[in-house]
Design an enzyme around this catalytic site. Structure first.
Site, short mmCIF file in Angstrom:
data_model
loop_
_atom_site.label_atom_id
_atom_site.label_comp_id
_atom_site.label_asym_id
_atom_site.label_seq_id
_atom_site.Cartn_x
_atom_site.Cartn_y
_atom_site.Cartn_z
N PRO A 2 -44.46 32.58 9.17
CA PRO A 2 -44.65 33.23 7.87
C PRO A 2 -44.32 34.72 7.98
O PRO A 2 -44.52 35.35 9.01
CB PRO A 2 -46.14 33.01 7.58
CG PRO A 2 -46.76 32.81 8.92
CD PRO A 2 -45.72 32.11 9.73
N GLU A 3 -43.81 35.28 6.90
CA GLU A 3 -43.50 36.70 6.86
C GLU A 3 -44.57 37.42 6.04
O GLU A 3 -45.46 36.81 5.46
CB GLU A 3 -42.09 36.91 6.30
CG GLU A 3 -41.03 36.21 7.14
CD GLU A 3 -39.86 37.12 7.49
OE1 GLU A 3 -40.06 38.33 7.63
OE2 GLU A 3 -38.76 36.59 7.63
N LYS A 61 -48.17 41.24 9.71
CA LYS A 61 -48.46 39.81 9.58
C LYS A 61 -49.81 39.44 10.17
O LYS A 61 -50.14 38.25 10.27
CB LYS A 61 -47.35 39.01 10.26
CG LYS A 61 -45.96 39.31 9.74
CD LYS A 61 -44.90 38.56 10.54
CE LYS A 61 -43.51 39.04 10.22
NZ LYS A 61 -42.47 38.35 11.01
N HIS A 109 -55.35 17.13 9.58
CA HIS A 109 -55.21 18.07 10.67
C HIS A 109 -56.23 19.21 10.59
O HIS A 109 -55.96 20.33 11.02
CB HIS A 109 -53.79 18.64 10.69
CG HIS A 109 -52.73 17.59 10.83
ND1 HIS A 109 -52.53 16.90 12.01
CD2 HIS A 109 -51.83 17.08 9.94
CE1 HIS A 109 -51.54 16.03 11.85
NE2 HIS A 109 -51.11 16.12 10.60
N ARG A 132 -49.37 21.64 13.76
CA ARG A 132 -48.65 21.83 15.03
C ARG A 132 -49.46 22.61 16.06
O ARG A 132 -49.04 22.76 17.21
CB ARG A 132 -47.32 22.54 14.75
CG ARG A 132 -46.44 21.74 13.79
CD ARG A 132 -45.15 22.45 13.44
NE ARG A 132 -44.26 22.52 14.58
CZ ARG A 132 -43.06 23.09 14.55
NH1 ARG A 132 -42.65 23.68 13.43
NH2 ARG A 132 -42.30 23.12 15.61
N ARG A 189 -34.81 56.58 18.33
CA ARG A 189 -34.42 55.31 18.94
C ARG A 189 -32.90 55.20 18.96
O ARG A 189 -32.24 55.36 17.94
CB ARG A 189 -35.02 54.13 18.18
CG ARG A 189 -36.49 53.90 18.52
CD ARG A 189 -37.10 52.95 17.51
NE ARG A 189 -38.37 52.41 17.96
CZ ARG A 189 -39.51 53.07 17.98
NH1 ARG A 189 -39.55 54.34 17.61
NH2 ARG A 189 -40.63 52.48 18.40
N ARG A 304 -31.05 34.91 17.29
CA ARG A 304 -31.21 34.50 15.90
C ARG A 304 -29.89 34.75 15.19
O ARG A 304 -28.84 34.66 15.79
CB ARG A 304 -32.37 35.28 15.24
CG ARG A 304 -33.73 34.82 15.74
CD ARG A 304 -34.86 35.62 15.15
NE ARG A 304 -35.05 36.91 15.84
CZ ARG A 304 -36.05 37.74 15.59
NH1 ARG A 304 -36.93 37.45 14.68
NH2 ARG A 304 -36.16 38.87 16.25
#
Length: 321
Positions: A2-3, A61, A109, A132, A189, A304
């Protein structure tokens, strides 16, 4: 996973149902879902039983519920003492937090059940369901924030943060977020822009999907060197990240059942509105609107993918991949 917008949907849903209520009993149905609580099920239950949930807080998050000893006044949870521990929820890939009445049959579950003090018109139980078992619940200490500001987005902001979240920066939806501090750290950076946006120590809560969407809106390529970024460009990408998250949050809200607090990384609250992510081979909507032919491309990125328009997000010279 989830974001941020999905986790904020959960926070907003939970706070209406659990804030100010006392945990009267705890049922651990699967110890694997409290494996992050190192002292085991007995200590987990002992910390929660009789404690009152004073708020629901989110930074990036990370999501946690500060706990105080004993019951608070039902309509005035602020009267409780300052919390020193919190129940932290790690939702993983399939974790759900559901408010249910006690006569609703257990979910297949169901892993942990919290029985809450009664309140008119409100469900009696908070259930953690996880197919899961990548997520879990655990009790953690609250520590002072390093800047003296609120720990995260909350109803009653306190300068306390869950210890496991203390290392991450503020997120773009946090009212205490400092653009000046973000820009100073960004310029130091020597990396690509998307790598910086995914660095939780710089800005939290921006995942792969929303990074691609923010960069598309800002017309910036993911490999743009951060030390070449001008102040107005940094402001543009941050504003874009905030806008895309608010749009996603609004979309999540329209489909959110207040009795079914759900986070699932595959649920896709916002997938029909994506402009870049997952649209490889499809026309760029912005270019098409301007009468320009351009196709979204997909590049490998940190195991990704990154999605860009080669016309309105041109590759930079000396890009950092």
């Amino acid at each position: 996973m989830p974001e941020l917008p999905e986790v904020e949907v959960v926070r907003r849903g939970l706070v209406n149902w659990v804030r100010g209520r006392t945990i009267s009993a705890v049922d651990v149905l699967d110890p694997r879902s409290i494996r992050r609580h190192a002292l085991g099920a007995g200590d987990f239950v002992g910390n929660l039983q009789g404690a009152t949930v004073s708020d629901v807080v989110r930074r990036g998050k990370f999501l946690w519920m500060p706990l105080t000893d004993g019951p608070a006044a039902p309509e005035n949870p602020e009267t409780a003492a300052l919390p020193d521990v919190a129940l932290m929820a790690h939702l993983g890939m399939s974790g759900q937090l559901l408010m249910q009445d006690q006569d609703v049959p257990d979910e297949k579950h169901l892993k942990v059940r919290l029985r809450l003090s009664p309140r008119d018109g409100m469900p009696a139980q908070l259930r953690f369901v996880d197919q899961r078992i990548f997520g879990g619940l655990f009790v953690t200490a609250l520590v002072p924030t390093d800047d003296g500001g609120p720990g995260g987005l909350a109803e009653s902001p306190l300068p306390l943060i869950a210890a496991e979240a203390a290392h991450i920066a503020r997120d773009p939806l946090d009212p205490a977020f400092s653009f000046d501090l973000f820009y100073q750290r960004l310029r130091k950076r020597k990396t690509g822009l998307k790598r910086a946006l995914l660095d939780q120590g710089l800005v939290s809560g921006i995942g792969n999907i929303y990074a691609d969407e923010a960069l598309w809106r800002a017309r910036l390529h993911f490999a743009r060197p951060t030390d070449t970024l001008r102040r107005n460009e940094a402001q543009r990408v941050l504003d874009s990240a905030r806008e895309v998250m608010l749009d996603a949050l609004a979309a999540g809200g329209t489909s959110f059942d207040s009795l079914y607090v759900n986070v699932n990384g595959a649920s896709g609250y916002f997938d029909r509105s994506l402009n870049a992510y997952g649209r490889q081979g499809e026309p760029c909507r912005r270019c098409a609107a301007a009468g320009i032919s351009s196709t979204i491309r997909r590049d490998q990125f940190m195991n990704r993918s990154s999605h860009t328009c080669p016309v309105c997000q041109p590759r930079p010279r000396n890009g950092r991949w």
